[in-house]
Every structure is written in structure tokens, then in C-alpha cells.
Design an enzyme around this catalytic site. Structure first.
Site, PDB file in Angstrom:
ATOM      1  N   ARG A  98       0.858  -1.177   0.000  1.00 14.96           N
ATOM      2  CA  ARG A  98       0.000   0.000   0.000  1.00 14.96           C
ATOM      3  C   ARG A  98       0.900   1.235   0.000  1.00 14.96           C
ATOM      4  O   ARG A  98       1.951   1.252   0.645  1.00 14.96           O
ATOM      5  CB  ARG A  98      -0.918   0.029   1.229  1.00 14.96           C
ATOM      6  CG  ARG A  98      -2.099  -0.942   1.144  1.00 14.96           C
ATOM      7  CD  ARG A  98      -3.118  -0.544   0.072  1.00 14.96           C
ATOM      8  NE  ARG A  98      -4.260  -1.429  -0.020  1.00 14.96           N
ATOM      9  CZ  ARG A  98      -4.414  -2.410  -0.917  1.00 14.96           C
ATOM     10  NH1 ARG A  98      -3.473  -2.651  -1.826  1.00 14.96           N
ATOM     11  NH2 ARG A  98      -5.511  -3.146  -0.930  1.00 14.96           N
ATOM     12  N   GLU A 157      -3.102   7.564  -3.997  1.00 16.91           N
ATOM     13  CA  GLU A 157      -3.362   7.213  -5.405  1.00 16.91           C
ATOM     14  C   GLU A 157      -4.844   7.391  -5.735  1.00 16.91           C
ATOM     15  O   GLU A 157      -5.685   7.271  -4.843  1.00 16.91           O
ATOM     16  CB  GLU A 157      -2.892   5.766  -5.702  1.00 16.91           C
ATOM     17  CG  GLU A 157      -3.663   4.679  -4.966  1.00 16.91           C
ATOM     18  CD  GLU A 157      -3.122   3.280  -5.298  1.00 16.91           C
ATOM     19  OE1 GLU A 157      -1.957   2.990  -4.974  1.00 16.91           O
ATOM     20  OE2 GLU A 157      -3.914   2.501  -5.873  1.00 16.91           O
ATOM     21  N   HIS A 207      -0.866   0.248 -10.078  1.00 16.92           N
ATOM     22  CA  HIS A 207      -1.559  -0.702  -9.198  1.00 16.92           C
ATOM     23  C   HIS A 207      -2.072  -1.903  -9.999  1.00 16.92           C
ATOM     24  O   HIS A 207      -3.283  -2.158 -10.067  1.00 16.92           O
ATOM     25  CB  HIS A 207      -2.712  -0.003  -8.455  1.00 16.92           C
ATOM     26  CG  HIS A 207      -3.105  -0.700  -7.187  1.00 16.92           C
ATOM     27  ND1 HIS A 207      -3.571  -0.038  -6.073  1.00 16.92           N
ATOM     28  CD2 HIS A 207      -3.101  -2.013  -6.842  1.00 16.92           C
ATOM     29  CE1 HIS A 207      -3.838  -0.913  -5.118  1.00 16.92           C
ATOM     30  NE2 HIS A 207      -3.559  -2.111  -5.555  1.00 16.92           N
TER      31      HIS A 207
HETATM   32  C1  DGY Z   1      -5.889  -5.877  -3.299  1.00 15.72           C
HETATM   33  O1  DGY Z   1      -6.650  -6.782  -3.624  1.00 15.72           O
HETATM   34  O2  DGY Z   1      -5.733  -5.522  -2.136  1.00 15.72           O
HETATM   35  C2  DGY Z   1      -5.104  -5.247  -4.376  1.00 15.72           C
HETATM   36  O3  DGY Z   1      -4.386  -4.161  -3.985  1.00 15.72           O
HETATM   37  C3  DGY Z   1      -5.957  -4.950  -5.592  1.00 15.72           C
HETATM   38  O4  DGY Z   1      -5.306  -5.611  -6.598  1.00 15.72           O
END
Ligand code: DGY
Length: 323
Positions: A242, A271, A289
Site C-alpha cells: 500500500r 493514489e 496498481h
Molecule cells: C488488493 O486486492 O488488495 C489489491 O491491492 C488490488 O489488486
């Protein structure tokens, strides 16, 4: 019997949307425009299930809206730091996520960023696209060798372990990890991995550091100026976890001043906004992402949500219940 009403906040793979249409009275988001806070509140008031993604912020204000009809939030994503879990729990809402199905694809993206950053792939591609490549030279775009180097993983859950497998068995890398609890000894033995007792120890020893801890208050700016200074000048930092785990301003400084050689990022603080200073740096590889963005995985994530809500509406505990 009336079908349960469900609201899906973004577009999903067509075959999963078709399943939703078959089994539920579903409101899809045809134009894929993010829902506003008021629209999310209305969804909680009018539907039995809300199916958000990791980009829908479900804070206490939204979750405590009066006259809620919703009983379950089926998050399309494994990370659920977009949801105020304490508020959801206090409101008696069940929350589910989508673990397991995106493990390998996210680990692949972490490995891709590691290789891109180590071998300066984005710089090379830019050179070609800008028609600046005049041919091979012995000193052009010299990067770092990956095979046989040391990879340090901060957080050692499923995705970190999948990356460690690829790195150790595929690239002969030595594995260090920092994990809050003792990892499975069989996994550690298979990877010939060493558990560091502090993040600091891992940062100073690894050639590549990859982040795999959850987002949220407990890990915000875990990687800060002080810790970046502990890394080797030839080291690379990879973040597929993250954005807010890394203090972006500190990372920009580290990349500009050469405290580390490079970084590979798939996630960003705040983001989709990206600190414009990143765009001016050559030694950062940037992806939007993409961790779980494969056909197979996105369909599997949707199916996981379908299974979770089906179990819930049948009166069972969903497999992926978070609270
Ligand atoms: C998640 O599932 O947490 C991812 O960041 C999305 O791909």
C-alpha cells in the site's frame, strides 16, 4: 422469493457480472465512474449487499448512515484498509475480502518491478522510444545483478512467501524476512530463509527490499527517512503493498540523493494522484496498481465475492469473513 439486491461500485469482468445478474437484483456501474460518498450511503440504505473495491473509501461517516439495509460488504480485493473495520463491526456489518486468488499475480508484479528497477528497464525503453539509442556500448545503462543477491521481505504473508519462492528457486536469491509472528518452519527451511529481528537489520543487509505488510495506521510511513538511510546505496525498494507504507517525500529524497539505487512502485500514497517529483526521476519504475490485474485473477476475485455473498445469504459464514 425476491432476489437479494446488490450494488457493485465499479465494472467487474463481464462473466462475473453475468453471474451477478443471474442470481441477484443487481445494480452495476456501467460507466465505471467511482461512486460518491452520498451514492455509497444510498447503496447501504437500499441494497442488501454492497460490493466495493479497494478504491472505495468506506469510512465511519458512510458506514454509520441511518436506516441501513445492507448487512454485508463484499470487498473486491484482498486488502481492506479502504474500510473502517471497527465502524463496520460496530454497525454489525459482515465484511469479506478475496484472499488466495491474487497471491501469485501480485508476487509476479513485485518480481517484475524488482527486475525492472535492477536492470533499469524503463530507462532503456524510454531511450528506444525517444529514438536516442545509438547502439550497444560497454558502459550503457549498467544495473545490478539479481541472481544470487539478497531479498528482504517486510511482512511475510502469502504474497511475500510466493515472491520469496520465485526469487529463491528461480533466481537463487537469499531470503530475509521480517514478520510479526514466527513463520512456518517448513516454509523457512524450503526457502533457506532467515528471520530478522528488526526492520533495521533487514534494511541494512538486503540488496532488494520488498514490502508486503497491510496498509493502515499501524504501518503508515514504516519506511521513512531514517530507515531509507539504512539501506545500501546499491539497494532497490519495491512496493506492491500500500502506498502509505512509504513516506513518498523521503523516498524521493533517497532516490535523488543516491541513498538507494532505485525503487519499483505499484502503489502510491493518495493514489491515483502521484507525487509529480516521481515522474522526474529516472531511477524509479512506476506501474498503476497492477498487482492483481490478470484476466484469471480478476475473474477469480469476482467469483470469490460471489461465493462469499452466496454463503451469507444462505445463512452460512462466508469463507473470507474479515469481521
Ligand atoms: C488488493 O486486492 O488488495 C489489491 O491491492 C488490488 O489488486
Amino acid at each position: 422469493m425476491n432476489k437479494p439486491k446488490v450494488v457493485v461500485t465499479r465494472r467487474w469482468p463481464a462473466e462475473v457480472e453475468a453471474q451477478l445478474k443471474e442470481h441477484y437484483d443487481v445494480q452495476l456501474n456501467e460507466f465505471d465512474i467511482p461512486m460518491t460518498a452520498n451514492e455509497l450511503k444510498l447503496a447501504l440504505q437500499t441494497a442488501d449487499a454492497l460490493l466495493p473495491t479497494v478504491t472505495d473509501v468506506l469510512n465511519a461517516d458512510i458506514l454509520t448512515v441511518d436506516n441501513k439495509r445492507a448487512k454485508i460488504i463484499g470487498n473486491f480485493g484482498v486488502g481492506y484498509n479502504n474500510i473502517d473495520i471497527d465502524a463496520a463491526k460496530a454497525q454489525g456489518l459482515v465484511v469479506t475480502n478475496t484472499p488466495h486468488v491474487l497471491t501469485d499475480c501480485t508476487a509476479d508484479i513485485a518480481m517484475l518491478l524488482l527486475l525492472m528497477s535492477a536492470r533499469r528497464a524503463p530507462e532503456g525503453e524510454r531511450m528506444i522510444r525517444n529514438q536516442q539509442w545509438t547502439g550497444w556500448t560497454p558502459t550503457q545503462l549498467i544495473g545490478q545483478k539479481v541472481t544470487g543477491k539478497t531479498l528482504g521481505l517486510i511482512g511475510f504473508g502469502r504474497i511475500a512467501q510466493a515472491m520469496a519462492k520465485k526469487a529463491h528457486h528461480g533466481f537463487g536469491m537469499n531470503i530475509l524476512c521480517f514478520a510479526p509472528s514466527q513463520p512456518d518452519p517448513a516454509i523457512m527451511a524450503d526457502l533457506q530463509a532467515t528471520r530478522c529481528t528488526t526492520v533495521e537489520e533487514l534494511l541494512s543487509e538486503a540488496n532488494f527490499v520488498s514490502l508486503h505488510c497491510p496498509g493502515g495506521a499501524a504501518t503508515k510511513h514504516l519506511i521513512n527517512e531514517q530507515r531509507l538511510k539504512l539501506m545500501r546505496p546499491s539497494a532497490h525498494l519495491i512496493n506492491t503493498a500500500r502506498g502509505d507504507v512509504v513516506d513518498s517525500k523521503a523516498l524521493i529524497k533517497a532516490l535523488k540523493e543516491g541513498w538507494i539505487a532505485g525503487a519499483g512502485l505499484d502503489v502510491y500514497e493518495g493514489e491515483p494522484a502521484i507525487d509529480p517529483e516521481f515522474l522526474e526521476l529516472n531511477n524509479v519504475s512506476l506501474l498503476p496498481h497492477l498487482g492483481s490485474a490478470t484476466e484469471e485473477t480478476r475473474i477469480a476475485m469476482g467469483n470469490r465475492v460471489l461465493a462469499n455473498i452466496a454463503a451469507f445469504f444462505a445463512g452460512h459464514e462466508p469463507d473470507d469473513k474479515v469481521v
